[in-house]
Design a protein around this motif. Structure first.
Motif, PDB file in Angstrom:
ATOM      1  N   ALA A 113      33.217 -24.996 -16.595  1.00 29.39           N
ATOM      2  CA  ALA A 113      31.816 -25.421 -16.688  1.00 29.39           C
ATOM      3  C   ALA A 113      31.124 -24.757 -17.868  1.00 29.39           C
ATOM      4  N   THR A 114      31.427 -23.491 -18.094  1.00 30.51           N
ATOM      5  CA  THR A 114      30.837 -22.772 -19.227  1.00 30.51           C
ATOM      6  C   THR A 114      31.298 -23.382 -20.543  1.00 30.51           C
ATOM      7  N   LYS A 115      32.594 -23.695 -20.641  1.00 29.02           N
ATOM      8  CA  LYS A 115      33.113 -24.318 -21.862  1.00 29.02           C
ATOM      9  C   LYS A 115      32.489 -25.696 -22.085  1.00 29.02           C
ATOM     10  N   ALA A 116      32.351 -26.467 -21.017  1.00 28.15           N
ATOM     11  CA  ALA A 116      31.750 -27.802 -21.127  1.00 28.15           C
ATOM     12  C   ALA A 116      30.297 -27.702 -21.585  1.00 28.15           C
ATOM     13  N   GLU A 117      29.572 -26.732 -21.054  1.00 24.69           N
ATOM     14  CA  GLU A 117      28.174 -26.545 -21.467  1.00 24.69           C
ATOM     15  C   GLU A 117      28.092 -26.117 -22.924  1.00 24.69           C
ATOM     16  N   GLY A 118      29.002 -25.256 -23.354  1.00 26.04           N
ATOM     17  CA  GLY A 118      29.036 -24.852 -24.757  1.00 26.04           C
ATOM     18  C   GLY A 118      29.326 -26.028 -25.671  1.00 26.04           C
ATOM     19  N   ALA A 119      30.265 -26.879 -25.281  1.00 20.66           N
ATOM     20  CA  ALA A 119      30.583 -28.066 -26.082  1.00 20.66           C
ATOM     21  C   ALA A 119      29.396 -29.028 -26.133  1.00 20.66           C
ATOM     22  N   ARG A 120      28.705 -29.179 -25.008  1.00 21.30           N
ATOM     23  CA  ARG A 120      27.524 -30.063 -24.963  1.00 21.30           C
ATOM     24  C   ARG A 120      26.426 -29.547 -25.895  1.00 21.30           C
ATOM     25  N   ARG A 121      26.178 -28.258 -25.852  1.00 18.36           N
ATOM     26  CA  ARG A 121      25.148 -27.666 -26.711  1.00 18.36           C
ATOM     27  C   ARG A 121      25.540 -27.745 -28.188  1.00 18.36           C
ATOM     28  N   ASN A 122      26.819 -27.531 -28.466  1.00 21.49           N
ATOM     29  CA  ASN A 122      27.298 -27.650 -29.841  1.00 21.49           C
ATOM     30  C   ASN A 122      27.062 -29.068 -30.356  1.00 21.49           C
ATOM     31  N   ARG A 123      27.411 -30.076 -29.553  1.00 19.75           N
ATOM     32  CA  ARG A 123      27.209 -31.472 -29.958  1.00 19.75           C
ATOM     33  C   ARG A 123      25.734 -31.749 -30.212  1.00 19.75           C
ATOM     34  N   LEU A 124      24.877 -31.270 -29.337  1.00 14.99           N
ATOM     35  CA  LEU A 124      23.437 -31.487 -29.535  1.00 14.99           C
ATOM     36  C   LEU A 124      22.963 -30.878 -30.854  1.00 14.99           C
ATOM     37  N   GLY A 125      23.429 -29.676 -31.157  1.00 16.31           N
ATOM     38  CA  GLY A 125      23.051 -29.027 -32.413  1.00 16.31           C
ATOM     39  C   GLY A 125      23.537 -29.801 -33.620  1.00 16.31           C
ATOM     40  N   VAL A 126      24.779 -30.271 -33.562  1.00 14.78           N
ATOM     41  CA  VAL A 126      25.330 -31.047 -34.676  1.00 14.78           C
ATOM     42  C   VAL A 126      24.583 -32.377 -34.802  1.00 14.78           C
ATOM     43  N   GLU A 127      24.244 -33.004 -33.679  1.00 11.98           N
ATOM     44  CA  GLU A 127      23.466 -34.253 -33.725  1.00 11.98           C
ATOM     45  C   GLU A 127      22.123 -34.035 -34.420  1.00 11.98           C
ATOM     46  N   ARG A 128      21.479 -32.911 -34.138  1.00  8.52           N
ATOM     47  CA  ARG A 128      20.194 -32.606 -34.789  1.00  8.52           C
ATOM     48  C   ARG A 128      20.362 -32.434 -36.297  1.00  8.52           C
ATOM     49  N   VAL A 129      21.405 -31.731 -36.703  1.00 13.00           N
ATOM     50  CA  VAL A 129      21.645 -31.520 -38.134  1.00 13.00           C
ATOM     51  C   VAL A 129      21.909 -32.854 -38.826  1.00 13.00           C
ATOM     52  N   VAL A 130      22.743 -33.696 -38.227  1.00 18.16           N
ATOM     53  CA  VAL A 130      23.047 -35.005 -38.822  1.00 18.16           C
ATOM     54  C   VAL A 130      21.775 -35.853 -38.898  1.00 18.16           C
ATOM     55  N   GLU A 131      20.942 -35.790 -37.886  1.00 14.51           N
ATOM     56  CA  GLU A 131      19.680 -36.538 -37.912  1.00 14.51           C
ATOM     57  C   GLU A 131      18.777 -36.033 -39.042  1.00 14.51           C
ATOM     58  N   ARG A 132      18.736 -34.742 -39.268  1.00 10.72           N
ATOM     59  CA  ARG A 132      17.929 -34.196 -40.376  1.00 10.72           C
ATOM     60  C   ARG A 132      18.467 -34.665 -41.722  1.00 10.72           C
ATOM     61  N   ILE A 133      19.782 -34.756 -41.842  1.00 13.12           N
ATOM     62  CA  ILE A 133      20.377 -35.277 -43.087  1.00 13.12           C
ATOM     63  C   ILE A 133      19.918 -36.709 -43.300  1.00 13.12           C
ATOM     64  N   ARG A 134      19.949 -37.530 -42.237  1.00  8.66           N
ATOM     65  CA  ARG A 134      19.478 -38.922 -42.334  1.00  8.66           C
ATOM     66  C   ARG A 134      17.999 -38.973 -42.721  1.00  8.66           C
ATOM     67  N   GLU A 135      17.201 -38.146 -42.064  1.00  5.94           N
ATOM     68  CA  GLU A 135      15.752 -38.124 -42.328  1.00  5.94           C
ATOM     69  C   GLU A 135      15.441 -37.702 -43.756  1.00  5.94           C
ATOM     70  N   SER A 136      16.337 -36.952 -44.379  1.00  6.22           N
ATOM     71  CA  SER A 136      16.097 -36.522 -45.757  1.00  6.22           C
ATOM     72  C   SER A 136      16.466 -37.615 -46.768  1.00  6.22           C
ATOM     73  N   GLY A 137      16.896 -38.775 -46.256  1.00  2.00           N
ATOM     74  CA  GLY A 137      17.174 -39.894 -47.142  1.00  2.00           C
ATOM     75  C   GLY A 137      18.637 -40.117 -47.472  1.00  2.00           C
ATOM     76  N   HIS A 138      19.527 -39.352 -46.878  1.00  2.00           N
ATOM     77  CA  HIS A 138      20.955 -39.519 -47.134  1.00  2.00           C
ATOM     78  C   HIS A 138      21.585 -40.383 -46.053  1.00  2.00           C
ATOM     79  N   GLU A 139      22.471 -41.264 -46.465  1.00  2.00           N
ATOM     80  CA  GLU A 139      23.233 -42.032 -45.488  1.00  2.00           C
ATOM     81  C   GLU A 139      24.436 -41.226 -45.064  1.00  2.00           C
ATOM     82  N   VAL A 140      24.752 -41.307 -43.783  1.00  2.00           N
ATOM     83  CA  VAL A 140      25.942 -40.628 -43.275  1.00  2.00           C
ATOM     84  C   VAL A 140      26.884 -41.660 -42.676  1.00  2.00           C
ATOM     85  N   VAL A 141      28.147 -41.310 -42.602  1.00  2.00           N
ATOM     86  CA  VAL A 141      29.141 -42.215 -42.036  1.00  2.00           C
ATOM     87  C   VAL A 141      28.870 -42.396 -40.543  1.00  2.00           C
TER      88      VAL A 141
END
Length: 96
Positions: A20-48
């Motif tokens: 459960a701890t590992k799953a929660e860590g993976a979930r939080r990691n994904r959320l953080g990466v999703e936020r970073v990718v969204e910021r890249i998009r918001e800055s005007g860059h297209e992402v794959v």
């Protein structure tokens, strides 16, 4: 007593609390990466389309361990490679 991550107790076991701890860590990691990718998009860059999945794979413990721990890459060299790999694999390029 502290054990090395490759100790059998750390490989695939540990019971439901560890899972459960590992799953929660993976979930939080994904959320953080999703936020970073969204910021890249918001800055005007297209992402794959699968940018989040690609970033998570490139930044995984397995890739780090393979290059730094097992192959002996210096941390600075790994960080430079990772930055270049993320740019090369996440940012969309115009099709010709």
């Amino acid at each position: 007593m502290r054990r090395h991550p490759r100790h059998p107790r750390f490989r695939g076991g540990g019971g439901p609390d560890l899972a459960a701890t590992k799953a929660e860590g993976a979930r939080r990691n994904r959320l953080g990466v999703e936020r970073v990718v969204e910021r890249i998009r918001e800055s005007g860059h297209e992402v794959v389309p699968r940018a989040v999945d690609i970033a998570i794979a490139l930044m995984s413990d397995g890739v780090h361990g393979s290059l730094v721990t097992e192959a002996g890459w210096p941390p600075g060299e790994y960080e430079s490679w990772l930055a270049a790999a993320l740019v090369a694999n996440l940012l969309a390029t115009p099709e010709t």
